[in-house]
Design an enzyme around this catalytic site. Structure first.
Site, PDB file in Angstrom:
ATOM      1  N   HIS A 178       0.834  -1.217   0.000  1.00 12.42           N
ATOM      2  CA  HIS A 178       0.000   0.000   0.000  1.00 12.42           C
ATOM      3  C   HIS A 178       0.865   1.262   0.000  1.00 12.42           C
ATOM      4  O   HIS A 178       0.424   2.307   0.451  1.00 12.42           O
ATOM      5  CB  HIS A 178      -0.944   0.038   1.214  1.00 12.42           C
ATOM      6  CG  HIS A 178      -1.653  -1.254   1.490  1.00 12.42           C
ATOM      7  ND1 HIS A 178      -2.907  -1.544   1.023  1.00 12.42           N
ATOM      8  CD2 HIS A 178      -1.239  -2.361   2.171  1.00 12.42           C
ATOM      9  CE1 HIS A 178      -3.260  -2.754   1.408  1.00 12.42           C
ATOM     10  NE2 HIS A 178      -2.263  -3.278   2.103  1.00 12.42           N
TER      11      HIS A 178
ATOM     12  N   SER B 188      14.725  22.225 -15.677  1.00 12.55           N
ATOM     13  CA  SER B 188      13.569  23.091 -15.871  1.00 12.55           C
ATOM     14  C   SER B 188      14.032  24.431 -16.410  1.00 12.55           C
ATOM     15  O   SER B 188      15.106  24.914 -16.045  1.00 12.55           O
ATOM     16  CB  SER B 188      12.845  23.286 -14.532  1.00 12.55           C
ATOM     17  OG  SER B 188      12.072  24.474 -14.577  1.00 12.55           O
TER      18      SER B 188
ATOM     19  N   LYS C 150      15.933  22.211 -10.469  1.00 11.60           N
ATOM     20  CA  LYS C 150      15.235  20.991 -10.844  1.00 11.60           C
ATOM     21  C   LYS C 150      16.085  19.997 -11.620  1.00 11.60           C
ATOM     22  O   LYS C 150      16.884  20.358 -12.481  1.00 11.60           O
ATOM     23  CB  LYS C 150      14.028  21.348 -11.718  1.00 11.60           C
ATOM     24  CG  LYS C 150      12.933  22.062 -10.949  1.00 11.60           C
ATOM     25  CD  LYS C 150      12.094  21.113 -10.154  1.00 11.60           C
ATOM     26  CE  LYS C 150      10.944  20.605 -11.015  1.00 11.60           C
ATOM     27  NZ  LYS C 150      10.101  19.690 -10.260  1.00 11.60           N
TER      28      LYS C 150
ATOM     29  N   GLU D 219       9.267   9.070 -16.637  1.00 11.01           N
ATOM     30  CA  GLU D 219       7.860   9.446 -16.851  1.00 11.01           C
ATOM     31  C   GLU D 219       7.378   9.009 -18.236  1.00 11.01           C
ATOM     32  O   GLU D 219       6.255   8.528 -18.404  1.00 11.01           O
ATOM     33  CB  GLU D 219       7.693  10.955 -16.687  1.00 11.01           C
ATOM     34  CG  GLU D 219       7.962  11.431 -15.268  1.00 11.01           C
ATOM     35  CD  GLU D 219       8.092  12.938 -15.218  1.00 11.01           C
ATOM     36  OE1 GLU D 219       7.079  13.603 -14.941  1.00 11.01           O
ATOM     37  OE2 GLU D 219       9.187  13.466 -15.463  1.00 11.01           O
TER      38      GLU D 219
END
Ligand code: ARG
Length: 459
Positions: A157, A278, A284, A291
């Site tokens: 979980h 970024s 970043k 992704e």
């Protein structure tokens, strides 16, 4: 103007819109090598069977090699009017060798031709997927070996469950990807029957040798039913199903990498080579590759569903609907291969943060199960009672804002008088993982044994 291939019974040429909807050359040109290999095998067989002359077969086979090199060097003009790769190749062959080119299509139809070409192409992609999956597994085994005994939290979980080892977690993915290898291998075996010689649908009256063409193209045997041979696309569907499951596995791992590389987790650092920055936030470092890999399952599963929908209501045998099989498979294959390569690169480059993994492993009362197991072993309590007692100690620690090993013996004994200070020996995360010696468990010894197994299997 009339069509050169089948214009005989036509008075008029196709409307421009007809040509646009009908043509597949923009995408099926990718089958050129398979198409030429199939035609060369077919021509050789026709000559061996005395159906065409040796001289014509030789002209055809050599002319096809010229076409091949023209395509490979970018010196081939693909024509939409010629519809597809099969007619483009044959038309060019005719320009090069003249009359004998017209004999190539004896005892053959584009229906068995395209089924053969596409099978050959998908078969190659199965081999490519197996190669890339093996490389990915090797990269994961490398990670597992480097951190066979590094401790990290195991989750259920996405809540801390029990400590596990980094090596064990890496090898879980090796199990998954090796099942994918099994699926591609299995699909390849089943698809390795040759449709060539089924002709349009019924077979042919020429004395062809389908066993010879099947062998020449590396198939195990000719497909045994001509109707099935030209109407079957199971091989593409099985490839897509295996690809979709692989992509799902990649997506799950990618999701973990996204989580693990976040500032809140910092379990791993991804390399600069597989990250992006970024344009506005200088600090970043984004896990874009992970992704995008996570997203690929969408289009790959989409291709699987899409082709299933194309096929589901088609009567036997060939229908032009089946021309819609290729783009989805091409797209799925391209993206699967890219995702596999990117994942392999990321895994090779990434560095796990051993200290952060261990720190996280110790938090969240991850050794509560070890405490309960100890109560069973040392005090002979039923597991349900041990579970309850341990739960009360977890609640006590939570209230105090400390971890289980930080409770003193008096506090421990308030939950059960029989507890001795021996209990502290099972509460450390290293003790916890070392004790999971059951086969397939997370103990470093077990992990090292599995690493050895995998190295032997993948070598
Ligand atoms: N371009 C066609 C395809 O991809 C080749 C087969 C055409 N056969 C036919 N009978 N029209 O399916």
């Amino acid at each position: 103007t009339q069509n050169a291939m089948w214009g005989g019974r036509f008075a008029d040429g196709p409307d421009a819109i007809m040509e646009a909807i009908n043509a597949s050359i923009s995408f099926d040109q990718r089958l050129y090598a398979q198409d030429i290999a199939g035609s060369r095998a077919h021509a050789a067989m026709l000559a061996a069977q005395g159906i065409i002359s040796d001289k014509d077969a030789k002209a055809i086979r050599e002319g096809l090699l010229t076409v091949l090199s023209e395509i490979e060097t970018g010196n081939f003009a693909f024509s939409t009017a010629l519809e597809d790769i099969h007619m483009n190749v044959e038309a060019r062959l005719k320009e090069i060798i003249g009359e004998p080119a017209g004999r190539l299509h004896t005892a053959r139809s584009r229906n068995d031709q395209v089924a053969t070409d596409f099978r050959l192409w998908v078969r190659d992609r199965c081999d490519e997927a197996v190669g890339k999956l093996s490389a990915l597994c090797m990269a994961l085994v490398g990670q597992a070996e480097a951190g066979a005994d590094w401790v990290m939290p195991g989750f259920t979980h996405l809540q801390t469950a029990q400590p596990v080892t980094w090596g064990h977690h890496m090898l879980a993915y090796v199990e998954m990807f090796s099942r994918d290898i099994g699926r591609f291998t299995d699909a390849r075996k089943r698809m390795n029957e040759c449709p060539l010689g089924a002709a349009a649908l019924a077979g042919t009256s020429f004395p062809i040798d389908r066993f010879a063409t099947a062998a020449a193209l590396g198939f195990d045997r000719p497909a045994a039913n001509s109707l099935d041979a030209v109407s079957d696309r199971d091989f593409a569907l099985e490839f897509l199903a295996a690809a979709a499951i692989t992509a799902m596995h990649l997506s799950r791992f990618a999701e973990e990498l996204v989580i693990w590389s976040s500032a809140q987790f910092r379990f791993v650092a991804l390399s600069d080579r597989f990250s992006t920055g970024s344009s506005i936030m200088p600090q970043k470092k984004n896990p874009d590759a992970a992704e995008l890999i996570r997203a690929k399952v969408g289009r790959i599963m989409g291709a699987n569903v899409g082709l299933m929908m194309v096929m589901k209501g088609l009567p036997l045998t060939y229908s032009k609907d089946m021309q819609e099989d290729k783009e989805q498979v091409f797209d799925a294959a391209d993206n699967l291969m890219l995702a596999l390569a990117a994942m392999e690169g990321m895994v090779r480059d990434m560095s796990a943060n051993r200290a952060n993994l261990e720190k996280a492993a110790s938090s969240g009362f991850s050794t509560a199960t070890d405490l309960a197991d100890w109560l069973v072993r040392a005090l002979g309590l039923p597991f349900r009672d041990a579970h309850h007692i341990t739960g009360s100690l977890v609640a006590m620690a939570e209230k105090k804002g400390c971890d289980l090993p930080d409770l003193n013996l008096a506090e421990m004994q308030s939950a059960h008088a029989g507890i001795t200070d021996e209990v502290y020996s099972v509460l450390g995360v290293h003790n916890s993982v070392a004790s999971r010696q059951s086969f397939g468990g997370t103990a470093p010894d077990q992990v090292r044994a599995r690493i050895a197994d995998w190295k032997a299997r993948l070598a």
